[in-house]
Design an enzyme around this catalytic site. Structure first.
Site, mmCIF file in Angstrom:
data_model
loop_
_atom_site.group_PDB
_atom_site.id
_atom_site.type_symbol
_atom_site.label_atom_id
_atom_site.label_comp_id
_atom_site.label_asym_id
_atom_site.label_seq_id
_atom_site.Cartn_x
_atom_site.Cartn_y
_atom_site.Cartn_z
ATOM 1 N N ALA A 255 57.023 37.543 18.109
ATOM 2 C CA ALA A 255 57.304 36.517 19.109
ATOM 3 C C ALA A 255 55.996 36.055 19.739
ATOM 4 C CB ALA A 255 58.222 37.069 20.196
ATOM 5 N N GLU A 291 56.937 39.756 25.893
ATOM 6 C CA GLU A 291 56.541 38.343 25.988
ATOM 7 C C GLU A 291 56.666 37.857 27.430
ATOM 8 O OE1 GLU A 291 55.007 37.590 23.458
ATOM 9 O OE2 GLU A 291 55.946 38.983 22.053
#
Ligand code: B3K
Ligand code: ZN
Length: 850
Positions: A255, A291
């Site tokens: 990600a 993230e």
């Protein structure tokens, strides 16, 4: 495609860019084969820089027109970018370029995945979108207008105007170009809301392809938990009105933390009980947290240059580990992290690819998103926290956020906040960032007149480019136990700074049994000639869960080594120890499941190599099988009760409690399958109502060699679900008998649903094959040739994933001369491929030089 000219970039050559960017306006006119990107960038001379070379990075761009302050200019264009005589005053640069997202198979810059546009800019992908000073120390606010005939048009920051065929976005937070993102497609939203502790109402969305709406709920909850946790533990609040996450099928990694618009590989965000395992759920929760946490550690405070990558990655991995430990079981998380560190980082640190946590040079930065930068980088922070203590760590982090918000920083800045907050001198500690290699720590003990002395010696072997190493600061957590099993000295932190150093414990009535490196307090290899009896004692009595688990792991390892080198039988004492522990109801089932899992074949190969024995992959495989069989026989009478006690009756929940039970249940099933040939596993497979049990039953059947029917049924059921099919591909190659691995992998690559351009599928087949240790290291070298063939095929399309997947070759120095020659011949064949990418060229040349 990049050219392969091997230019090496050095940390010592860092110079600031000659201009600052005041703001950036971008307009995208989307079209698959001919997207136009119009940029308007306000530059001003940088008072901190002397050099006014106006060079903008740009690759694979067709320049239509460039202007300075409205006047057309004719820049010098090369394969790397554009150069102009720029004024020594503030000015506006404009450019219009054309790019072709539909032919971008490298998945870097603006590309397409199933009809959807998306971007990946870290580390140096923005230069494939437009001309720009594509370096992390150039930070600016971005305003973006997207024009395209698609229902959803997203970029960073807060939404502005939108209407039929267009949308505008403004990101008020200055950011480097690597955090830019754009997504456009026919997407469905799974919405959510979050109110920050200061009362900001944030609109959350998880955007997916039609059909995936049912796989979003878990990810959304994980996001909210992460947002709350960062407020509570680090005092960090979210800073925009919206937070968007998009799932994409074609993605080079897990990600990406783009400001306000995280882009996720669908495997790292989509989940449902029917299609995802407990391990998938836990990984998704951790990646969403990771993230999200980058919003502060990475985005608000970023890196001055790419050598400082561990500044954001080591810290953010450390933070996501803390989060998982808080959400689930801290000891189980710690053991899992160490298993992973030893399996991925130690081989890197001890092989031809070894590099410091902060590298000093690179050719292609994408090759340094490694276990060393990430996981060892996180261990370094864990050590720092252990050394200064929890309160001082919080104080230092507060200072870090206060002092450096909005800046692009270095490891020096990071260490300085700890020095200022604690008064400590971290000069020696800084070696952790500069010296590659895993320190080896040996221990001598002495006991006299009630005084117990531990004498440690540290030594770090040479690594490429670093023949000599200086002693490092090692936090060594030690506890002492009496021979009756009572703890006489609770966990104490010893701070080792010398090459050899002694520590004494007074007033003991008898010689204690030491429990050293509790919680794996430093990322070292502990070399201690302890007796099997002592390990069995710690396995039974250690109060530190990590060391208790590690005592069992060491017993298993020594058993396997004796089996391989002396033809010994599996160690009965180890298996008795397991039998005693496995049904201990007071112990977390997840912990007991970890106790049952033994070392991997690759780990045994590595240990043999360290002890000067050339590993024989087939002999190791046979030893692991024999140990598994012996465990199954001894534990057989316990398995029925164990399975009964760990059967989950409640509706499926991917939480720590249920997952732990299923992990232990699955471990019991695996042992049972060794004895019943698959009867229980077939029944479990038929009845499973969640993917965790379904897949563990199928894996047991693959290991038993009786898998044809079950594999066919599974593929029929899940043919339309690409993420489930990735598991099907990977598992049957990784778990099958070594002699089947290559034929099976080859057959699978011939299926219509094998697509080398999809990184998930490529890893599921080619990556899983390299995980089948004895299958990959077949004596005839065909396994090496197979990997090399596919790396060569992929390099022409996707250099980044190709370069990463060269890693299985890093173990070549471990094996016999014949295997070494065969691996090196394949590396050479890759190196000789005409037009090989810069990414892969660097990897194979480092591998060969080692
Ligand atoms: N920062 C990205 C990784 C980018 C990799 C570029 N090759 C994801 C992460 O670490 O969170
Ligand atoms: Zn990261």
């Amino acid at each position: 495609m990049k050219d392969a000219a091997p230019t090496t970039i050095y940390l010592k050559d860092y110079k600031p860019f000659g201009y600052v960017v005041e703001d950036v306006h971008l307009t995208f006119r989307l079209s698959p084969g001919a997207t136009r990107v119009l940029s308007r960038i306000r530059f001003a001379p940088n008072p901190e820089a002397s050099d006014r070379d106006f060079f903008l990075n740009g690759e694979d761009l067709t320049l239509i027109e460039a202007k300075i302050d409205g006047a057309v200019v004719a820049p010098a264009i090369s394969a790397e970018g554009l150069r102009l005589e720029a004024p020594d005053r503030p000015f506006t640069f404009e450019a219009e370029v054309e790019i072709a997202p539909d032919s971008n198979t490298a998945l870097e810059g603006l590309y397409m995945s199933n009809g959807m546009y998306c971007t990946q800019c870290e580390a140096e992908g923005f230069r494939k979108i437009t001309y720009y000073p594509d370096r992390p120390d150039v930070m600016a606010t971005f305003t973006v207008r997207i024009e395209g005939d698609l229902p959803v048009l997203l970029s960073n920051g807060n939404p502005g105007d939108s209407g039929a065929g267009f949308a505008e976005w403004h990101d008020p937070w200055p950011k480097p170009a690597y955090l830019f993102a754009l997504v456009a497609g026919d997407l469905r939203a799974h919405p959510g809301r979050f109110t920050t502790r200061s009362g900001r109402d944030v609109e959350l969305n998880l955007w997916v392809r039609p059909g995936d709406e049912g796989k979003c709920a878990f990810g959304m909850e994980a996001l909210k938990k992460s947002m709350r946790w960062d407020e509570e533990v680090y005092g960090r609040e979210y800073d925009l009105d919206v937070f968007n996450i998009v799932a994409v099928d074609d993605f080079n990694m897990g990600a990406m933390e783009n400001k306000g618009l995280n882009i996720f590989n669908s495997t790292a965000v989509l989940a449902s009980p029917e299609t995802s395992t407990d391990a998938n759920f836990e990984r998704i929760e951790a990646i969403i947290a990771h993230e999200y946490f980058h919003n502060w550690t990475g985005n608000r405070i970023t890196c001055r240059d790419w050598f400082q990558l561990c500044l954001k990655e080591g810290l953010t991995v450390f933070r996501d580990s803390q989060f998982t430990a808080d959400m689930r079981s801290a000891p189980v998380k710690r053991i899992g992290d160490v298993i992973d560190l030893r399996a991925r980082q130690f081989p890197e640190d001890q092989g031809p690819l070894a590099h410091p946590v902060r590298p000093e040079s690179f050719q292609e930065i994408n090759n340094f998103y490694t276990a060393t930068v990430y996981e060892k980088g996180a261990e370094v922070i864990a050590m720092l926290k252990r050394l200064v203590g929890d309160d001082a760590y919080s104080k230092a982090l507060d200072l870090y956020f206060d002092r450096h918000d909005g800046q692009a920083c270095t490891i020096e800045d990071w260490l300085k906040v700890f020095e200022d907050a604690t008064g400590r001198d971290l000069t020696q500690f800084k070696r952790w960032y500069a010296q590659a290699g895993t320190p080896r720590l040996s221990v001598e003990e002495a006991f006299e007149a009630g005084t117990y002395t531990l004498t440690f010696t540290q030594r770090t072997p040479p690594t490429p480019g670093q023949p000599d190493k200086a002693p490092q600061v090692l936090p060594i957590a030690v506890g002492l136990l009496n021979p009756n099993g009572d703890e006489v000295v609770p966990t104490t932190l010893l701070e080792m700074t010398e090459e050899t150093q002694s520590f004494t414990f007074e007033g003991l009535s008898e010689k204690p049994v030491p429990s050293i490196l509790r919680g794996f307090s430093a990322p070292v290899v502990l070399e201690r000639a302890s007796t099997p009896a002592e390990r069995a004692f710690l396995l039974a009595h250690d109060t530190d869960p990590f060391n208790r688990w590690d005592a069992g792991r060491q017993l298993a390892r020594e058993s396997l080594i004796a089996q391989v080198t002396e033809g010994a039988a599996p160690d009965a004492a180890y298996i008795e120890g397991l039998a005693a522990i496995v049904s201990e109801e007071a112990l977390d089932p997840a912990f007991r499941a970890l106790m049952l899992s033994g070392p991997t074949e690759a780990e045994i190969a590595q240990v043999l190599h360290e002890r000067g024995v050339t590993p024989d992959p087939d002999a190791i495989h046979a030893a692991v099988e024999a140990l598994g069989q012996a465990k199954a026989k001894r534990l057989a009478p316990l398995l029925a009760d164990l399975k009964a006690a760990t059967t989950v009756d409640a509706p499926y929940a991917p939480d720590a409690e249920q997952s732990g039970k299923r992990a232990l249940w699955s471990a019991a099933l695996a042992l049972e399958t060794r004895l019943d040939g698959g009867t229980a596993a077939r029944a479990a497979f038929a009845e499973a109502d969640n993917m965790t049990i379904e897949l563990s039953a199928l894996t047991a059947l693959v290991r038993a060699g009786d898998d044809a029917d079950a594999l066919a049924r599974f593929a029929e059921t899940w043919a339309q679900d690409r993420l489930v099919m990735d598991k099907w591909f990977a598992m049957q190659i990784a778990a099958t008998a070594p002699e089947n691995a290559l034929p099976r992998a080859k057959a699978l690559t011939e299926r219509a649903d094998f697509d080398l351009t999809n990184p998930n599928r490529f890893r599921a087949v080619i990556g899983a094959f390299a995980m089948n240790h004895a299958g990959f290291h077949r004596a005839d070298g065909a396994g090496y040739a197979f990997l090399a063939d596919w790396l060569i095929a992929l390099d022409a399309k996707n250099p980044q994933t190709t370069a990463r997947m060269c890693a299985p070759f890093q173990s070549w120095p471990r094996y016999d001369a014949d295997r070494q020659a065969k691996m090196k011949a394949q590396l050479q064949r890759i190196a000789d491929t005409p037009g090989l990418s810069r990414d892969t060229t660097e990897m194979v040349s480092r591998l060969l030089a080692g």
